[in-house]
Design a protein around this motif. Sequence first.
Motif, short mmCIF file in Angstrom:
data_model
loop_
_atom_site.label_atom_id
_atom_site.label_comp_id
_atom_site.label_asym_id
_atom_site.label_seq_id
_atom_site.Cartn_x
_atom_site.Cartn_y
_atom_site.Cartn_z
N UNK A 190 -16.50 -23.37 46.62
CA UNK A 190 -15.68 -22.18 46.41
C UNK A 190 -14.80 -22.39 45.18
N UNK A 191 -14.86 -21.44 44.25
CA UNK A 191 -13.98 -21.43 43.09
C UNK A 191 -13.02 -20.26 43.29
N UNK A 192 -11.73 -20.56 43.45
CA UNK A 192 -10.77 -19.51 43.80
C UNK A 192 -9.59 -19.51 42.84
N UNK A 193 -9.16 -18.32 42.47
CA UNK A 193 -7.96 -18.12 41.65
C UNK A 193 -8.02 -18.89 40.33
N UNK A 194 -9.19 -18.94 39.75
CA UNK A 194 -9.35 -19.64 38.48
C UNK A 194 -8.91 -18.74 37.33
N UNK A 195 -8.05 -19.26 36.48
CA UNK A 195 -7.60 -18.49 35.32
C UNK A 195 -8.64 -18.45 34.21
N UNK A 196 -9.52 -19.45 34.20
CA UNK A 196 -10.56 -19.52 33.19
C UNK A 196 -11.73 -20.33 33.72
N UNK A 197 -12.90 -19.73 33.79
CA UNK A 197 -14.09 -20.44 34.25
C UNK A 197 -14.63 -21.28 33.11
N UNK A 198 -14.68 -22.60 33.33
CA UNK A 198 -15.13 -23.52 32.29
C UNK A 198 -16.24 -24.41 32.81
N UNK A 199 -17.07 -24.88 31.90
CA UNK A 199 -18.11 -25.86 32.20
C UNK A 199 -18.97 -25.44 33.40
N UNK A 200 -19.42 -24.18 33.35
CA UNK A 200 -20.22 -23.64 34.45
C UNK A 200 -21.53 -24.39 34.66
N UNK A 201 -21.97 -25.16 33.66
CA UNK A 201 -23.22 -25.90 33.81
C UNK A 201 -23.14 -26.93 34.92
N UNK A 202 -21.93 -27.31 35.30
CA UNK A 202 -21.75 -28.24 36.42
C UNK A 202 -22.35 -27.66 37.69
N UNK A 203 -22.32 -26.35 37.79
CA UNK A 203 -22.79 -25.69 39.01
C UNK A 203 -24.30 -25.88 39.24
N UNK A 204 -25.02 -26.33 38.23
CA UNK A 204 -26.46 -26.54 38.36
C UNK A 204 -26.81 -27.94 38.88
N UNK A 205 -25.80 -28.73 39.18
CA UNK A 205 -26.04 -30.14 39.51
C UNK A 205 -25.98 -30.44 41.01
N UNK A 206 -26.02 -29.42 41.85
CA UNK A 206 -25.90 -29.62 43.29
C UNK A 206 -27.22 -29.28 43.98
N UNK A 207 -28.06 -30.25 44.28
CA UNK A 207 -29.38 -29.96 44.83
C UNK A 207 -29.36 -29.37 46.24
N UNK A 208 -28.26 -29.59 46.99
CA UNK A 208 -28.20 -29.09 48.36
C UNK A 208 -27.30 -27.89 48.52
N UNK A 209 -26.78 -27.36 47.41
CA UNK A 209 -25.82 -26.26 47.50
C UNK A 209 -26.47 -25.01 48.09
N UNK A 210 -25.87 -24.50 49.18
CA UNK A 210 -26.40 -23.32 49.86
C UNK A 210 -25.54 -22.09 49.64
N UNK A 211 -24.24 -22.27 49.41
CA UNK A 211 -23.33 -21.14 49.26
C UNK A 211 -22.38 -21.41 48.10
N UNK A 212 -22.20 -20.41 47.25
CA UNK A 212 -21.31 -20.49 46.11
C UNK A 212 -20.42 -19.26 46.10
N UNK A 213 -19.09 -19.48 46.13
CA UNK A 213 -18.14 -18.37 46.20
C UNK A 213 -17.27 -18.36 44.95
N UNK A 214 -17.02 -17.16 44.43
CA UNK A 214 -16.02 -16.95 43.39
C UNK A 214 -15.04 -15.92 43.93
N UNK A 215 -13.76 -16.28 43.97
CA UNK A 215 -12.77 -15.41 44.57
C UNK A 215 -11.53 -15.34 43.70
N UNK A 216 -11.16 -14.16 43.28
CA UNK A 216 -9.96 -13.94 42.47
C UNK A 216 -9.99 -14.77 41.20
N UNK A 217 -11.10 -14.74 40.51
CA UNK A 217 -11.24 -15.49 39.26
C UNK A 217 -11.19 -14.54 38.07
N UNK A 218 -10.66 -15.05 36.97
CA UNK A 218 -10.61 -14.23 35.76
C UNK A 218 -11.76 -14.59 34.82
#
Length: 218
Positions: A190-218
């Motif tokens: 879960x990425x919450x209340x982020x003022x700036x989304x950075x280095x999104x490529x990290x999100x591709x490195x989780x082989x077992x990730x089943x759920x990804x949440x973005x909440x109140x992000x700019x």
Amino acid sequence: MSQIEPSLQITVHPEEIHRFAQEQPERFDAILRSIFGSTCASFPPRLILGQITEEDYSQFLCSASLDSLIISYCAITDTVLHNWWRRSTSLTWLILMYLPFFRAIPCQVMMSLSMLQNLKIIDCAQFTCLQGLNYLISLQHLTIMKCPNLLMTLEEAEKVQCHVRITVDDVPLVPRLLSRKGFSSLRILSIEQSNELREEEILQQFPSLAMLYFDWCQ
């Protein structure tokens, strides 16, 4: 305290509390009595001013059988918190929010929290040091948000080894918390209340990730 006395809205700078207590001692005592009650004696003022001693710990201890602990909006020091947690070996939930004097969780404390399943640290402005995550062998959900001064240079062996869910407000914080084993086992991010989304490529490195949440992000 700030809800009762506007002039005590000084959470980030403890020296202002000292100055206020010295310049207006009667008003300071009156505010403390309104918070802690007329029987508070001298312990709460000394606790807030960082003047507690070894003899004071017996007045402020948690039960060893405690399962869940939530501490928020308290002018409480690391010394007291660490002594609580060393004795609270049964804790499974620990939530810390808006603690202006809270600075660190060292390895020695983490070693006592092997049963902890949920750890949340939110809006602790002076929190700078988090160590010994590898000792949290039961951890399932870790939340770190709004701790702008957190400095982490953990070795691989010190990071979270096994994990189900993590919640942060900054994507680059994730690899600083998780070991390679943690990366492979993470199920929910879960990425919450982020003022700036950075280095999104990290999100591709989780082989077992089943759920990804973005909440109140700019």
